[in-house]
Design a protein around this motif. Structure first.
Motif, PDB file in Angstrom:
ATOM      1  N   ALA A   7       0.833  -1.205   0.000  1.00 16.41           N
ATOM      2  CA  ALA A   7       0.000   0.000   0.000  1.00 16.41           C
ATOM      3  C   ALA A   7       0.868   1.256   0.000  1.00 16.41           C
ATOM      4  N   GLU A   8       1.972   1.222   0.754  1.00 17.21           N
ATOM      5  CA  GLU A   8       2.856   2.375   0.791  1.00 17.21           C
ATOM      6  C   GLU A   8       3.499   2.616  -0.572  1.00 17.21           C
ATOM      7  N   LEU A   9       3.967   1.536  -1.199  1.00 16.79           N
ATOM      8  CA  LEU A   9       4.565   1.673  -2.525  1.00 16.79           C
ATOM      9  C   LEU A   9       3.544   2.178  -3.538  1.00 16.79           C
ATOM     10  N   ARG A  10       2.326   1.658  -3.465  1.00 19.21           N
ATOM     11  CA  ARG A  10       1.292   2.083  -4.414  1.00 19.21           C
ATOM     12  C   ARG A  10       0.951   3.554  -4.237  1.00 19.21           C
ATOM     13  N   SER A  11       1.001   4.039  -3.003  1.00 21.68           N
ATOM     14  CA  SER A  11       0.691   5.448  -2.771  1.00 21.68           C
ATOM     15  C   SER A  11       1.719   6.359  -3.435  1.00 21.68           C
ATOM     16  N   TRP A  12       2.954   5.874  -3.564  1.00 19.99           N
ATOM     17  CA  TRP A  12       4.000   6.657  -4.196  1.00 19.99           C
ATOM     18  C   TRP A  12       4.051   6.455  -5.698  1.00 19.99           C
ATOM     19  N   PHE A  13       3.918   5.238  -6.128  1.00 17.77           N
ATOM     20  CA  PHE A  13       4.178   4.910  -7.530  1.00 17.77           C
ATOM     21  C   PHE A  13       2.922   4.618  -8.345  1.00 17.77           C
ATOM     22  N   GLY A  14       1.772   4.480  -7.701  1.00 15.00           N
ATOM     23  CA  GLY A  14       0.570   4.115  -8.429  1.00 15.00           C
ATOM     24  C   GLY A  14       0.713   2.723  -9.027  1.00 15.00           C
ATOM     25  N   GLU A  15       0.097   2.510 -10.182  1.00 20.29           N
ATOM     26  CA  GLU A  15       0.162   1.210 -10.866  1.00 20.29           C
ATOM     27  C   GLU A  15       1.210   1.264 -11.972  1.00 20.29           C
ATOM     28  N   ILE A  16       2.374   1.762 -11.630  1.00 22.48           N
ATOM     29  CA  ILE A  16       3.419   2.034 -12.624  1.00 22.48           C
ATOM     30  C   ILE A  16       3.847   0.763 -13.358  1.00 22.48           C
ATOM     31  N   ASP A  17       4.138   0.913 -14.623  1.00 22.46           N
ATOM     32  CA  ASP A  17       4.727  -0.165 -15.419  1.00 22.46           C
ATOM     33  C   ASP A  17       6.043  -0.571 -14.767  1.00 22.46           C
ATOM     34  N   ILE A  18       6.189  -1.837 -14.438  1.00 22.51           N
ATOM     35  CA  ILE A  18       7.362  -2.301 -13.705  1.00 22.51           C
ATOM     36  C   ILE A  18       8.657  -2.084 -14.501  1.00 22.51           C
ATOM     37  N   GLY A  41      -3.638   7.377 -20.628  1.00 18.54           N
ATOM     38  CA  GLY A  41      -4.775   6.758 -19.957  1.00 18.54           C
ATOM     39  C   GLY A  41      -5.126   7.522 -18.696  1.00 18.54           C
ATOM     40  N   ASP A  42      -5.318   6.795 -17.584  1.00 21.04           N
ATOM     41  CA  ASP A  42      -5.658   7.420 -16.303  1.00 21.04           C
ATOM     42  C   ASP A  42      -4.437   7.975 -15.574  1.00 21.04           C
ATOM     43  N   GLY A  43      -3.259   7.878 -16.180  1.00 20.96           N
ATOM     44  CA  GLY A  43      -2.068   8.428 -15.560  1.00 20.96           C
ATOM     45  C   GLY A  43      -1.347   7.485 -14.629  1.00 20.96           C
ATOM     46  N   ARG A  44      -1.468   6.186 -14.888  1.00 19.69           N
ATOM     47  CA  ARG A  44      -0.894   5.222 -13.942  1.00 19.69           C
ATOM     48  C   ARG A  44       0.624   5.331 -13.810  1.00 19.69           C
ATOM     49  N   ASN A  45       1.287   5.877 -14.820  1.00 17.82           N
ATOM     50  CA  ASN A  45       2.746   5.989 -14.753  1.00 17.82           C
ATOM     51  C   ASN A  45       3.238   7.343 -14.246  1.00 17.82           C
ATOM     52  N   LEU A  46       2.326   8.229 -13.863  1.00 19.51           N
ATOM     53  CA  LEU A  46       2.722   9.605 -13.556  1.00 19.51           C
ATOM     54  C   LEU A  46       2.872   9.968 -12.080  1.00 19.51           C
ATOM     55  N   PRO A  47       2.301   9.235 -11.109  1.00 16.63           N
ATOM     56  CA  PRO A  47       2.345   9.720  -9.721  1.00 16.63           C
ATOM     57  C   PRO A  47       3.722  10.098  -9.195  1.00 16.63           C
ATOM     58  N   LEU A  48       4.724   9.263  -9.408  1.00 16.28           N
ATOM     59  CA  LEU A  48       6.044   9.599  -8.882  1.00 16.28           C
ATOM     60  C   LEU A  48       6.585  10.876  -9.517  1.00 16.28           C
ATOM     61  N   PHE A  49       6.443  10.997 -10.824  1.00 20.56           N
ATOM     62  CA  PHE A  49       6.948  12.180 -11.511  1.00 20.56           C
ATOM     63  C   PHE A  49       6.244  13.440 -11.018  1.00 20.56           C
ATOM     64  N   LEU A  50       4.939  13.348 -10.805  1.00 25.49           N
ATOM     65  CA  LEU A  50       4.184  14.491 -10.294  1.00 25.49           C
ATOM     66  C   LEU A  50       4.636  14.855  -8.882  1.00 25.49           C
ATOM     67  N   ARG A  51       4.798  13.852  -8.041  1.00 30.32           N
ATOM     68  CA  ARG A  51       5.209  14.104  -6.656  1.00 30.32           C
ATOM     69  C   ARG A  51       6.590  14.737  -6.577  1.00 30.32           C
ATOM     70  N   ARG A  52       7.486  14.335  -7.461  1.00 32.90           N
ATOM     71  CA  ARG A  52       8.872  14.772  -7.385  1.00 32.90           C
ATOM     72  C   ARG A  52       9.156  16.056  -8.157  1.00 32.90           C
TER      73      ARG A  52
END
Length: 206
Positions: A7-18, A41-52
């Protein structure tokens, strides 16, 4: 333990392509602050980039998906202009030549209608990559499944799992690498899923 590690990893990285995650871990984005997710799409690869604090851009033909990405960006990167996330087509990108330090196109190009459409999308992606920039692509291929994949017409084929995809092979990817004037950042890497389908990771430096 108050929070599950997943859950912690998902909060940071979302459903990022491995496989994109692998590129991040290897420092490939450390000095590439302008990132475009083409077919986001829904932005699954963007959470880390947005956060940083990366300057993120996204484009997708699905207006509802783009609205969700804008909502995601508003939460994680409130200063990012809404106009960075747009409804549009990959074969007609609205950004200037060389304007992106990294372009991500994950599980998108295999929806090409034919080789001409594939070429238009790919050349547009490459057009916006800056000098020394990165193009990260994951797409369906026949590498390792040549015997199982039968043609329907052109390169659109029915995979053993029943889905229909535009499928590339190694010769095609290497030919495009040369035609674009790019350089492989890594050897081509292909994952075969129980002989039902295979996905190839293709990373180029301009």
């Amino acid at each position: 333990m108050s929070r599950l590690p997943s859950a912690e990893l998902r909060s940071w990285f979302g459903e990022i392509d491995i496989y994109l995650f692998d590129q991040i871990l290897r420092g490939r984005f450390d000095e590439r602050p302008r990132v475009l997710d083409a077919g986001c799409g829904d932005g699954r690869n963007l959470p880390l980039f947005l956060r940083r604090g990366f300057t993120c851009y996204g484009i997708d033909s699905d207006a509802l998906a783009i609205n969700r990405v804008r909502e995601l960006a508003a939460r994680l990167a409130p200063g990012l202009p809404d106009d960075n996330i747009r409804v549009g087509q990959i074969d007609a990108l609205p950004w200037d030549d060389g304007s992106m330090d990294a372009v991500i196109c994950s599980a998108v190009l295999h929806f090409a209608e034919d080789e001409a459409h594939f070429g238009r999308m790919l050349t547009e992606l490459w057009r916006v990559v800056a000098p020394k920039g990165l193009l990260f692509v994951r797409l369906a291929s026949n590498i390792g499944l040549e015997a199982e994949i039968g043609p329907i017409g052109g390169r659109r084929v029915r995979l053993p799992d029943g889905s229909v995809r535009f499928v590339v092979d190694e010769n095609m990817l290497m030919g495009w690498t040369q035609q674009l004037g790019g350089h492989l950042l890594d050897p081509l890497k292909t994952t075969i899923v129980q002989r039902q389908r295979c996905m190839t990771t293709w990373c180029l430096i301009r």
